[in-house]
Design an enzyme around this catalytic site. Structure first.
Site, mmCIF file in Angstrom:
data_model
loop_
_atom_site.group_PDB
_atom_site.id
_atom_site.type_symbol
_atom_site.label_atom_id
_atom_site.label_comp_id
_atom_site.label_asym_id
_atom_site.label_seq_id
_atom_site.Cartn_x
_atom_site.Cartn_y
_atom_site.Cartn_z
ATOM 1 N N GLY A 1 -2.190 0.819 5.513
ATOM 2 C CA GLY A 1 -3.505 1.512 5.776
ATOM 3 C C GLY A 1 -4.476 1.167 4.651
ATOM 4 O O GLY A 1 -5.725 2.000 4.545
ATOM 5 N N TYR A 2 -4.323 0.278 3.890
ATOM 6 C CA TYR A 2 -5.260 0.158 2.815
ATOM 7 C C TYR A 2 -6.579 -1.126 2.937
ATOM 8 O O TYR A 2 -6.947 -1.631 1.733
ATOM 9 C CB TYR A 2 -4.507 -0.208 1.470
ATOM 10 C CG TYR A 2 -3.908 0.687 0.827
ATOM 11 C CD1 TYR A 2 -4.227 1.541 -0.192
ATOM 12 C CD2 TYR A 2 -2.581 1.085 1.321
ATOM 13 C CE1 TYR A 2 -3.726 2.770 -0.520
ATOM 14 C CE2 TYR A 2 -1.874 2.433 1.020
ATOM 15 C CZ TYR A 2 -2.537 3.425 -0.165
ATOM 16 O OH TYR A 2 -1.644 4.262 -0.650
ATOM 17 N N GLU B 1 -4.027 9.855 -3.066
ATOM 18 C CA GLU B 1 -3.291 9.568 -4.322
ATOM 19 C C GLU B 1 -3.243 10.285 -5.326
ATOM 20 O O GLU B 1 -2.405 10.218 -6.445
ATOM 21 C CB GLU B 1 -3.277 8.038 -4.835
ATOM 22 C CG GLU B 1 -3.006 7.043 -3.597
ATOM 23 C CD GLU B 1 -1.518 6.976 -3.220
ATOM 24 O OE1 GLU B 1 -0.666 7.189 -3.885
ATOM 25 O OE2 GLU B 1 -1.502 6.486 -2.066
ATOM 26 N N HIS C 1 0.161 -4.201 2.172
ATOM 27 C CA HIS C 1 -0.880 -3.081 2.184
ATOM 28 C C HIS C 1 -2.179 -3.233 3.194
ATOM 29 O O HIS C 1 -2.610 -2.452 3.510
ATOM 30 C CB HIS C 1 -1.323 -2.872 0.733
ATOM 31 C CG HIS C 1 -0.439 -2.008 -0.100
ATOM 32 N ND1 HIS C 1 1.026 -2.431 -0.700
ATOM 33 C CD2 HIS C 1 -0.264 -0.891 -0.512
ATOM 34 C CE1 HIS C 1 1.541 -1.728 -1.373
ATOM 35 N NE2 HIS C 1 0.913 -0.488 -1.228
ATOM 36 N N ILE C 2 -2.743 -4.371 2.725
ATOM 37 C CA ILE C 2 -4.195 -4.349 3.426
ATOM 38 C C ILE C 2 -4.211 -5.179 4.938
ATOM 39 O O ILE C 2 -5.053 -5.073 5.445
ATOM 40 C CB ILE C 2 -5.236 -5.219 2.410
ATOM 41 C CG1 ILE C 2 -4.590 -6.710 2.344
ATOM 42 C CG2 ILE C 2 -5.184 -4.471 1.138
ATOM 43 C CD1 ILE C 2 -5.968 -7.565 1.540
ATOM 44 N N PHE C 3 -3.014 -5.717 5.031
ATOM 45 C CA PHE C 3 -2.798 -6.436 6.456
ATOM 46 C C PHE C 3 -1.811 -5.737 7.251
ATOM 47 O O PHE C 3 -1.799 -6.139 8.544
ATOM 48 C CB PHE C 3 -2.388 -7.884 6.232
ATOM 49 C CG PHE C 3 -3.478 -8.656 5.523
ATOM 50 C CD1 PHE C 3 -4.765 -8.665 6.027
ATOM 51 C CD2 PHE C 3 -3.064 -9.414 4.410
ATOM 52 C CE1 PHE C 3 -5.822 -9.473 5.279
ATOM 53 C CE2 PHE C 3 -4.003 -10.058 3.881
ATOM 54 C CZ PHE C 3 -5.387 -10.172 3.985
ATOM 55 N N HIS D 1 6.202 10.312 -8.060
ATOM 56 C CA HIS D 1 5.082 9.907 -7.095
ATOM 57 C C HIS D 1 5.199 10.450 -5.633
ATOM 58 O O HIS D 1 4.181 11.152 -5.342
ATOM 59 C CB HIS D 1 4.892 8.472 -7.340
ATOM 60 C CG HIS D 1 3.651 7.947 -6.566
ATOM 61 N ND1 HIS D 1 2.418 7.519 -7.102
ATOM 62 C CD2 HIS D 1 3.334 7.795 -5.278
ATOM 63 C CE1 HIS D 1 1.781 6.934 -6.142
ATOM 64 N NE2 HIS D 1 2.335 7.300 -5.156
ATOM 65 N N GLU D 2 6.322 9.928 -5.186
ATOM 66 C CA GLU D 2 6.204 10.240 -3.569
ATOM 67 C C GLU D 2 6.517 11.781 -3.356
ATOM 68 O O GLU D 2 5.975 12.306 -2.499
ATOM 69 C CB GLU D 2 7.367 9.650 -2.937
ATOM 70 C CG GLU D 2 7.595 7.917 -3.204
ATOM 71 C CD GLU D 2 6.138 7.516 -2.537
ATOM 72 O OE1 GLU D 2 5.508 8.157 -1.657
ATOM 73 O OE2 GLU D 2 5.866 6.339 -2.807
#
Length: 705
Positions: free
Chosen positions: A624-625, A517, A619-621, A487-488
């Site tokens: 960048g998500y 992604e 992720h969200i806090f 993945h990376e």
């Protein structure tokens, strides 16, 4: 005089301020951060003054000097930020925290520069606009859009309010992730009685003993303990999947879902403050909510994202309900007392047992077949087949921050270097953040050319958190870790194989977040491709290949609990969108109420009332998500569909696979942010994307009777 001279000397020798081709990771220390970043910002401030005075609506007078300013900050701040992620210390944290506001202030100044904004508008309105290349048009359009989102059109007091919000958001997100890291580190459970950790595999016992040694129990051994249980991912997963001791599973589960939710590491007030400020920011920019701000720079819209999530949710629900039924009846057949009342800490344990019995696959027994070096060899071989590149070790060419870090060179078919990357594979819980990620060190760029003739070559970071080598055993990976490396590497390939010379849209720069992604998830599909898997799955001691029947079982197990796993991601994505669209901070509902409400539709077994998973949702806090977690699913649709192009021509037809790989390289990997991702996709696939391939790969398509 003497004192100021000594400061000057420091500045002269500060590694962050030297001209370098590769960052001096081995010598940068916390003490360099304050003086280094401040001196850099001072220099860039004067470069920006100069640009604003002399700017004209042309490439050499606007975009090139702007790219030089932005690039320098990105690269140098990138070094500091990277070290904070892989070699965290209290001193480094304090230094970053102190200069962070100054860096944000400068970025806001660039983002809100009226002269720069007006010059971009002038390019867009000039008669030459039609003759600009597509990539240059994208740069101009993106810069205008981002300037507006950066508050360029706000008047004085509103702009001041906007800047305060940006500063505070930056500070809060750093604090959030530090609390998560500290709360993760804080949980320690020492076990001395082997009966209490029955079921844990040998690698996990080795890791737990190693952790105990590092905490002062110097005689700890894998065989006799004591063992230190932590919330670090490799340990957490091992306990949840394998510990027969139900009370231990419950304790670890509860500790994990309440991470950073109490005491002085409580992220609850930080979450509320972040959501409040994001809402204020959206209102200042004339949007209804923060999700609309987020979507302004993405492929999707709020409605389209919600529509996709609902489509996938309804396709996954019945399968997920069946998953729980299967676990109930299986655990009952095994005499489990909890069978009629399975709780969250039973799901992973019994899933693992059911998977072992159904497919006779034990994650742990597969580890010896996946040694890190073999996996990397197979991955590089695949990259050569698909994309015609050679990857060679280049250790020693670039300084590193830890002795385990590797450095590689990527060469094209003529043998010329086109990119480089660092690979930092192992878990170091005391100083390295969890998870796996790819980041840019420098991007490809004509303007930043070292010699004025050839573009600067891109360099990437690849970071994972695998089980380190233990004794004379190499790093042995779970199949999931193999997928993570693939993945990376997909992200890294898009950064490294770009043919885009405009630095502002080269590689992963300028690509809409929900398309980013695509290459990473695309690469994961190859882990299930027989030739690829067989080339990496060699027993580290005997060299024998993974048995064919095990491969077939892995393939069958791919869709095991696909409904449940799909819903897990949909819960995260849905709660994220809900918090950034309809949630009212300080209203009648708390953020945890929202999570409970969303979970009723996305989780077959609703979360515990005391579940505080949001307090650890980096992720969200802190990533960048925000209002963007849906993009994992959005991109999964794209990546599964892209992989189906290879299935269409025949995965074992080498000639056709190479041709399709070449096409993928020339479109999705080459064009960077220089063309809209929806157009890039159509150029590769010949049509619009469809979710059919994703549902088929996951076994969630209703089978025609």
């Amino acid at each position: 005089m003497a004192s100021s001279a000594s400061v000057d000397d420091n500045i002269e020798s500060n590694p962050l301020l030297q001209d370098f081709d590769v960052p001096p990771f081995d010598v940068v220390e916390a003490k360099h951060v304050r003086p280094g970043i401040r001196a850099l910002l001072k220099k860039l401030e004067s470069d920006l003054d100069e640009l604003e005075k002399t700017v004209e609506p042309s490439w050499p007078k606007l975009v090139e000097p702007l790219e030089k300013i932005v690039d320098r900050l990105t690269v140098v701040w990138g070094i500091v930020n990277h070290l904070k992620a892989v070699k965290d210390t209290a001193e480094l944290r304090a230094a970053v925290e102190e200069v962070q506001p100054e860096k944000v202030k400068f970025q806001l100044r660039v983002g809100q520069s009226k002269p720069i904004y007006n010059a971009f508008k002038a390019i867009q309105e000039s008669p030459d606009w039609k003759s600009l290349s597509e990539a240059r048009k994208r740069i101009v359009e993106t810069q205008i859009k981002e300037a507006v989102l950066n508050g360029v059109s706000l008047e004085d007091d509103k702009r001041e309010q906007f800047n305060k919000i940006e500063q505070e958001l930056e500070r809060l997100s750093h604090k959030f992730s530090e609390n998560v890291l500290d709360a993760t580190k804080k949980f320690e459970k020492l076990i001395t009685d082997k009966k209490e950790i029955e079921g844990l595999p040998a690698t996990s016992l080795g890791l737990a003993a190693q952790t105990a040694v590092s905490k002062g129990h110097e005689n700890a051994t894998a065989e006799n303990g004591p063992w230190m249980i932590t919330l670090d991912a490799p340990c957490l997963f091992a306990v949840m999947q394998h510990a027969r001791n139900r009370a231990l599973r419950e304790e670890v589960y509860r500790a994990n879902i309440t991470r950073a939710s109490s005491g002085d590491l409580d992220n609850t007030p930080i979450i509320n403050q972040i959501l409040k400020l994001r809402m204020e920011k959206a209102r200042l920019l004339n949007y209804n909510n923060y999700a609309e701000v987020s979507m302004a720079t993405k492929m999707a819209t709020v409605d389209k994202a919600e529509e996709l999530l609902e489509k996938l949710r309804s396709a996954s629900w019945n399968a997920a309900v069946q998953d729980i039924e299967d676990l109930k009846s299986y655990s009952k057949s095994q005499g489990a007392l909890e069978a009629d009342n399975l709780s969250h800490w039973d799901i992973n344990f019994w899933s693992e047992r059911l998977r072992e019995s159904k497919y006779n696959i034990n994650e742990e027994e597969l580890r010896p077949y996946f040694s890190l070096s073999k996996v990397m060899d197979g991955l590089f071989k695949l990259a050569k087949t698909l994309f015609g590149v050679d990857i060679e070790p280049a250790d020693g060419l670039a300084p590193v921050w830890n002795k385990d870090v590797r450095f590689y060179c990527v060469k094209d078919s003529s043998g010329s270097p086109i990119a480089y990357f660092y690979f930092d594979p192992y878990s170091r819980p005391s100083e390295k953040r969890e998870g796996a990620w790819m980041d840019e060190v420098v991007s490809r760029s004509r303007v930043m050319s070292p010699n004025g003739t050839t573009p600067r070559l891109p360099i990437a970071h690849m970071v994972c958190n695998q089980t380190p080598p233990f004794g004379d055993k190499p790093s042995l990976m779970t199949f999931r870790e193999v997928e993570t490396v693939f993945h990376e590497f997909g992200h890294a390939l898009q950064h490294m194989l770009t043919k885009q010379d405009e630095g502002l849209v080269a590689g992963i720069r300028g690509i809409e977040w929900d398309a980013v992604e695509l290459p990473s998830q695309f690469m994961e599909n190859w882990c299930y491709h027989r030739d690829t898997l067989m080339s990496i799955a060699k027993h580290y001691e005997t060299g024998e290949s993974l048995p064919e029947e095990v491969y077939l079982k892995l393939l069958a197990a791919r869709t095991f609990r696909a409904g449940s796993l799909s819903l897990r991601q949909l819960r995260f994505a849905s709660v994220d969108l809900e918090l950034h669209t309809k949630y009212i901070p300080d209203g009648s509902e708390s953020v945890f109420d929202v999570d409970q409400r969303v979970s009723r539709k996305t989780q077959v077994i609703p979360p515990l009332p005391e579940d505080r998973f949001l307090c650890g949702f980096n992720h969200i806090f802190a990533g960048g998500y925000a209002a963007g977690y849906y993009s994992y699913k959005w991109a999964e649709v794209l990546s599964a569909d892209a992989f189906s192009a290879f299935e269409d021509v025949g995965l074992y037809n080498t000639k056709a696979v190479k041709e399709t790989g070449h096409k993928f390289r020339e479109t999705i990997l080459a064009l960077g942010g220089g063309k809209a991702p929806s157009e890039v996709f159509v150029e590769f696939r010949g049509r619009e994307p469809s979710p059919e391939a994703l549902l088929r790969h996951n076994g969630l398509l209703p089978v025609a009777a």
